[in-house]
Design a protein around this motif. Structure first.
Motif, short mmCIF file in Angstrom:
data_model
loop_
_atom_site.label_atom_id
_atom_site.label_comp_id
_atom_site.label_asym_id
_atom_site.label_seq_id
_atom_site.Cartn_x
_atom_site.Cartn_y
_atom_site.Cartn_z
N LEU A 36 0.84 -1.20 0.00
CA LEU A 36 0.00 0.00 0.00
C LEU A 36 0.87 1.25 0.00
O LEU A 36 0.61 2.20 -0.73
CB LEU A 36 -0.92 -0.01 1.21
N MET A 40 0.19 3.52 -3.42
CA MET A 40 -0.77 4.63 -3.31
C MET A 40 -0.08 5.91 -2.85
O MET A 40 0.60 5.90 -1.83
CB MET A 40 -1.89 4.27 -2.33
N HIS A 43 -1.90 10.89 1.05
CA HIS A 43 -3.06 11.78 1.12
C HIS A 43 -4.03 11.59 -0.04
O HIS A 43 -4.71 12.53 -0.44
CB HIS A 43 -2.63 13.24 1.22
N THR A 44 -4.09 10.41 -0.59
CA THR A 44 -5.01 10.12 -1.69
C THR A 44 -6.43 10.00 -1.15
O THR A 44 -6.67 9.33 -0.14
CB THR A 44 -4.63 8.80 -2.39
N ASP A 45 -7.37 10.65 -1.80
CA ASP A 45 -8.78 10.55 -1.41
C ASP A 45 -9.26 9.11 -1.60
O ASP A 45 -8.87 8.44 -2.57
CB ASP A 45 -9.63 11.50 -2.25
N VAL A 46 -10.09 8.65 -0.70
CA VAL A 46 -10.54 7.26 -0.73
C VAL A 46 -11.30 6.92 -2.02
O VAL A 46 -11.29 5.78 -2.48
CB VAL A 46 -11.38 6.94 0.53
N PHE A 47 -11.96 7.89 -2.63
CA PHE A 47 -12.73 7.65 -3.85
C PHE A 47 -11.99 8.04 -5.13
O PHE A 47 -12.56 8.00 -6.22
CB PHE A 47 -14.07 8.38 -3.78
N SER A 51 -6.68 5.47 -5.79
CA SER A 51 -6.80 4.83 -4.48
C SER A 51 -6.68 3.31 -4.62
O SER A 51 -7.03 2.73 -5.64
CB SER A 51 -8.15 5.19 -3.86
N ILE A 53 -7.16 -0.67 -2.83
CA ILE A 53 -7.72 -1.56 -1.83
C ILE A 53 -6.99 -2.89 -1.98
O ILE A 53 -6.68 -3.32 -3.08
CB ILE A 53 -9.25 -1.75 -2.00
#
Length: 64
Positions: A36, A40, A43-47, A51, A53
């Motif tokens: 991860l 990634m 400070h990447t936005d979750v949406f 991003s 997973i």
């Protein structure tokens, strides 16, 4: 490791994880955190499309 782009169902790739990295991070949680960190941006936005997973498991999963 398999990478899948959830925004484009046609975009996926298989990648081999380096043996040295597997030796350094033997558990599922530690390896997942390391990947991860690499994959990634901070400070990447979750949406956001960049991003990440991850579904990881370790050598001791379901061994109890």
């Amino acid at each position: 490791m398999m990478k899948v782009d959830l925004f484009d169902n046609e975009d996926y790739s298989d990648e081999v994880i380096d043996d040295e990295l597997l030796r350094q991070f033997p558990g599922g949680m530690s390896l997942g955190a390391r990947l991860l960190y690499e994959l990634m941006p901070a400070h990447t936005d979750v949406f956001a499309p960049e991003s990440v997973i991850g579904f990881v498991c370790g050598a001791l999963n379901a061994s109890g």
